[in-house]
Structure formats: structure tokens, C-alpha cells
Design a protein around this motif. Sequence first.
Motif, PDB file in Angstrom:
ATOM      1  N   HIS A  22      41.982  45.703  48.014  1.00  0.00           N
ATOM      2  CA  HIS A  22      41.345  47.001  47.804  1.00  0.00           C
ATOM      3  C   HIS A  22      40.608  46.925  46.467  1.00  0.00           C
ATOM      4  CE1 HIS A  22      41.642  51.361  46.456  1.00  0.00           C
ATOM      5  NE2 HIS A  22      40.775  51.344  47.426  1.00  0.00           N
ATOM      6  N   LEU A  23      39.332  47.286  46.474  1.00  0.00           N
ATOM      7  CA  LEU A  23      38.510  47.252  45.258  1.00  0.00           C
ATOM      8  C   LEU A  23      37.891  48.614  45.007  1.00  0.00           C
ATOM      9  CD1 LEU A  23      36.353  44.012  45.604  1.00  0.00           C
ATOM     10  CD2 LEU A  23      38.261  44.383  44.077  1.00  0.00           C
ATOM     11  N   LEU A  24      37.823  48.971  43.754  1.00  0.00           N
ATOM     12  CA  LEU A  24      37.120  50.165  43.337  1.00  0.00           C
ATOM     13  C   LEU A  24      36.208  49.757  42.187  1.00  0.00           C
ATOM     14  CD1 LEU A  24      36.883  53.288  43.652  1.00  0.00           C
ATOM     15  CD2 LEU A  24      38.523  53.441  41.791  1.00  0.00           C
ATOM     16  N   LEU A  25      34.945  50.046  42.320  1.00  0.00           N
ATOM     17  CA  LEU A  25      33.969  49.734  41.288  1.00  0.00           C
ATOM     18  C   LEU A  25      33.394  51.046  40.767  1.00  0.00           C
ATOM     19  CD1 LEU A  25      32.104  47.787  39.720  1.00  0.00           C
ATOM     20  CD2 LEU A  25      30.590  47.808  41.705  1.00  0.00           C
ATOM     21  N   ASP A  26      33.600  51.312  39.503  1.00  0.00           N
ATOM     22  CA  ASP A  26      33.080  52.515  38.847  1.00  0.00           C
ATOM     23  C   ASP A  26      32.021  52.046  37.857  1.00  0.00           C
ATOM     24  OD1 ASP A  26      32.580  54.718  37.193  1.00  0.00           O
ATOM     25  OD2 ASP A  26      34.658  55.421  37.319  1.00  0.00           O
ATOM     26  N   GLU A  27      30.763  52.058  38.304  1.00  0.00           N
ATOM     27  CA  GLU A  27      29.682  51.546  37.458  1.00  0.00           C
ATOM     28  C   GLU A  27      29.502  52.317  36.157  1.00  0.00           C
ATOM     29  OE1 GLU A  27      26.506  49.024  39.844  1.00  0.00           O
ATOM     30  OE2 GLU A  27      26.467  51.133  40.448  1.00  0.00           O
ATOM     31  N   PRO A  28      29.519  53.674  36.166  1.00  0.00           N
ATOM     32  CA  PRO A  28      29.353  54.377  34.889  1.00  0.00           C
ATOM     33  C   PRO A  28      30.436  54.024  33.868  1.00  0.00           C
ATOM     34  CG  PRO A  28      29.027  55.896  36.708  1.00  0.00           C
ATOM     35  CD  PRO A  28      29.544  54.614  37.298  1.00  0.00           C
ATOM     36  N   ALA A  29      31.675  53.810  34.329  1.00  0.00           N
ATOM     37  CA  ALA A  29      32.771  53.452  33.417  1.00  0.00           C
ATOM     38  C   ALA A  29      32.829  51.947  33.166  1.00  0.00           C
ATOM     39  CB  ALA A  29      34.105  53.923  33.985  1.00  0.00           C
ATOM     40  N   ARG A  30      31.999  51.181  33.886  1.00  0.00           N
ATOM     41  CA  ARG A  30      31.980  49.714  33.797  1.00  0.00           C
ATOM     42  C   ARG A  30      33.359  49.137  34.116  1.00  0.00           C
ATOM     43  NH1 ARG A  30      29.791  48.168  28.246  1.00  0.00           N
ATOM     44  NH2 ARG A  30      29.762  46.102  29.182  1.00  0.00           N
ATOM     45  N   LEU A  31      34.019  49.735  35.128  1.00  0.00           N
ATOM     46  CA  LEU A  31      35.396  49.401  35.486  1.00  0.00           C
ATOM     47  C   LEU A  31      35.476  48.814  36.891  1.00  0.00           C
ATOM     48  CD1 LEU A  31      38.541  49.674  35.042  1.00  0.00           C
ATOM     49  CD2 LEU A  31      38.307  51.913  36.149  1.00  0.00           C
ATOM     50  N   LEU A  32      36.223  47.718  37.000  1.00  0.00           N
ATOM     51  CA  LEU A  32      36.577  47.149  38.292  1.00  0.00           C
ATOM     52  C   LEU A  32      38.087  47.262  38.432  1.00  0.00           C
ATOM     53  CD1 LEU A  32      35.845  45.504  40.850  1.00  0.00           C
ATOM     54  CD2 LEU A  32      36.229  43.436  39.491  1.00  0.00           C
ATOM     55  N   TYR A  33      38.537  47.819  39.545  1.00  0.00           N
ATOM     56  CA  TYR A  33      39.958  47.900  39.846  1.00  0.00           C
ATOM     57  C   TYR A  33      40.179  47.112  41.123  1.00  0.00           C
ATOM     58  CZ  TYR A  33      44.412  49.585  41.550  1.00  0.00           C
ATOM     59  OH  TYR A  33      45.693  49.634  42.037  1.00  0.00           O
ATOM     60  N   SER A  34      41.102  46.160  41.096  1.00  0.00           N
ATOM     61  CA  SER A  34      41.429  45.396  42.295  1.00  0.00           C
ATOM     62  C   SER A  34      42.922  45.457  42.538  1.00  0.00           C
ATOM     63  CB  SER A  34      40.970  43.936  42.156  1.00  0.00           C
ATOM     64  OG  SER A  34      41.607  43.291  41.064  1.00  0.00           O
ATOM     65  N   SER A  35      43.282  45.551  43.804  1.00  0.00           N
ATOM     66  CA  SER A  35      44.689  45.612  44.174  1.00  0.00           C
ATOM     67  C   SER A  35      44.905  44.792  45.442  1.00  0.00           C
ATOM     68  CB  SER A  35      45.104  47.067  44.423  1.00  0.00           C
ATOM     69  OG  SER A  35      46.446  47.127  44.833  1.00  0.00           O
ATOM     70  N   TRP A  36      45.795  43.817  45.338  1.00  0.00           N
ATOM     71  CA  TRP A  36      46.173  43.033  46.512  1.00  0.00           C
ATOM     72  C   TRP A  36      47.195  43.848  47.292  1.00  0.00           C
ATOM     73  CZ3 TRP A  36      43.390  39.021  47.867  1.00  0.00           C
ATOM     74  CH2 TRP A  36      42.625  38.384  46.895  1.00  0.00           C
ATOM     75  N   VAL A  37      46.903  44.119  48.560  1.00  0.00           N
ATOM     76  CA  VAL A  37      47.812  44.911  49.387  1.00  0.00           C
ATOM     77  C   VAL A  37      48.652  44.025  50.297  1.00  0.00           C
ATOM     78  CG1 VAL A  37      46.437  47.013  49.260  1.00  0.00           C
ATOM     79  CG2 VAL A  37      45.989  45.358  51.081  1.00  0.00           C
ATOM     80  N   CYS A  38      48.347  42.747  50.353  1.00  0.00           N
ATOM     81  CA  CYS A  38      49.154  41.781  51.088  1.00  0.00           C
ATOM     82  C   CYS A  38      48.850  40.390  50.526  1.00  0.00           C
ATOM     83  CB  CYS A  38      48.878  41.833  52.588  1.00  0.00           C
ATOM     84  SG  CYS A  38      47.296  41.118  53.083  1.00  0.00           S
ATOM     85  N   GLN A  39      49.594  39.411  50.975  1.00  0.00           N
ATOM     86  CA  GLN A  39      49.384  38.038  50.532  1.00  0.00           C
ATOM     87  C   GLN A  39      48.183  37.448  51.269  1.00  0.00           C
ATOM     88  OE1 GLN A  39      50.932  36.423  48.112  1.00  0.00           O
ATOM     89  NE2 GLN A  39      49.829  34.516  48.429  1.00  0.00           N
ATOM     90  N   PRO A  40      47.138  37.036  50.545  1.00  0.00           N
ATOM     91  CA  PRO A  40      45.963  36.481  51.215  1.00  0.00           C
ATOM     92  C   PRO A  40      46.162  35.014  51.583  1.00  0.00           C
ATOM     93  CG  PRO A  40      45.630  36.454  48.862  1.00  0.00           C
ATOM     94  CD  PRO A  40      46.960  37.119  49.097  1.00  0.00           C
ATOM     95  N   THR A  41      45.385  34.575  52.543  1.00  0.00           N
ATOM     96  CA  THR A  41      45.285  33.144  52.805  1.00  0.00           C
ATOM     97  C   THR A  41      44.465  32.540  51.678  1.00  0.00           C
ATOM     98  OG1 THR A  41      43.214  33.330  54.040  1.00  0.00           O
ATOM     99  CG2 THR A  41      45.275  33.548  55.316  1.00  0.00           C
ATOM    100  N   SER A  42      44.422  31.240  51.608  1.00  0.00           N
ATOM    101  CA  SER A  42      43.608  30.570  50.601  1.00  0.00           C
ATOM    102  C   SER A  42      42.144  30.978  50.738  1.00  0.00           C
ATOM    103  CB  SER A  42      43.749  29.051  50.726  1.00  0.00           C
ATOM    104  OG  SER A  42      42.938  28.393  49.774  1.00  0.00           O
TER     105      SER A  42
END
Length: 120
Positions: A22-42
Motif C-alpha cells: 500500500h502506497l500513499l504519495l502526498d506531493e505537497p508534503a513531499r511524503l511517501l508512505y509505504s506499507s507491506w500488507v503481506c510478504q512479497p515474492t522476490s
Amino acid sequence: MLTMVIDLNKAGIYEFENSCLHLLLDEPARLLYSSWVCQPTSAEYREATGLFIRYLQEKDIAYWISDTTNLNDLSREDLQWVLEELIPAVNASALQKIARITVEDTNLETFMKLASPHLT
């Protein structure tokens, strides 16, 4: 493949998600938020890392909050790949601060061992 869920384009806020990220990009705040919600494959992990790199290069991100609570042990190969691909992009970016949310971080310990020969 990442799909757009919410487009608050006029506010410069974008949200993306796939089955593991899950990603959230807030351009005015220059913020990237990322959250792994499960274990990804390579492949999923490397695809997401490519997206992080693209955002760091194109979106002038200054702050990144990374929630890795659900990201379990990664292979040494994936951590080495991140060292070679993501770290140079971070160093060349406008990123000023990164906060990592985690429960237990064996990935960071392994990563630091791999990175130590590259640190001066």
C-alpha cells in the motif's frame, strides 16, 4: 501490477495498492508512505523497489515512512539487490528523513552486514 485506488489529483495526493503493498504519495508534503500488507515474492519486492526509486527520482520526496511490520525475512540476494539499486537512488534524491516501522528487524541486520564494506 499496482492499481490506482484513490486519485485526489487536485490535492496532489495519490494512493496505490496491490496484493502486498500500500502506497500513499502526498506531493505537497513531499511524503511517501509505504506499507507491506503481506510478504512479497522476490519479483514483487523488486517491482516495488523500482517504484520507490521512480518516486524518489521523479517526485522530489523528502520524507518516507516505511511500515515493514509484515515484511518478513528477505533473501540475501534481494537485500544485495536493494543495496545496489535503491541506495544509490536514495543518495541521489532529495530524501531527508526515513522512518521505518517494524516489529523485529532481521532484514536490517543482514542488510547492514552486506552494506558495511560499502560504508566509509
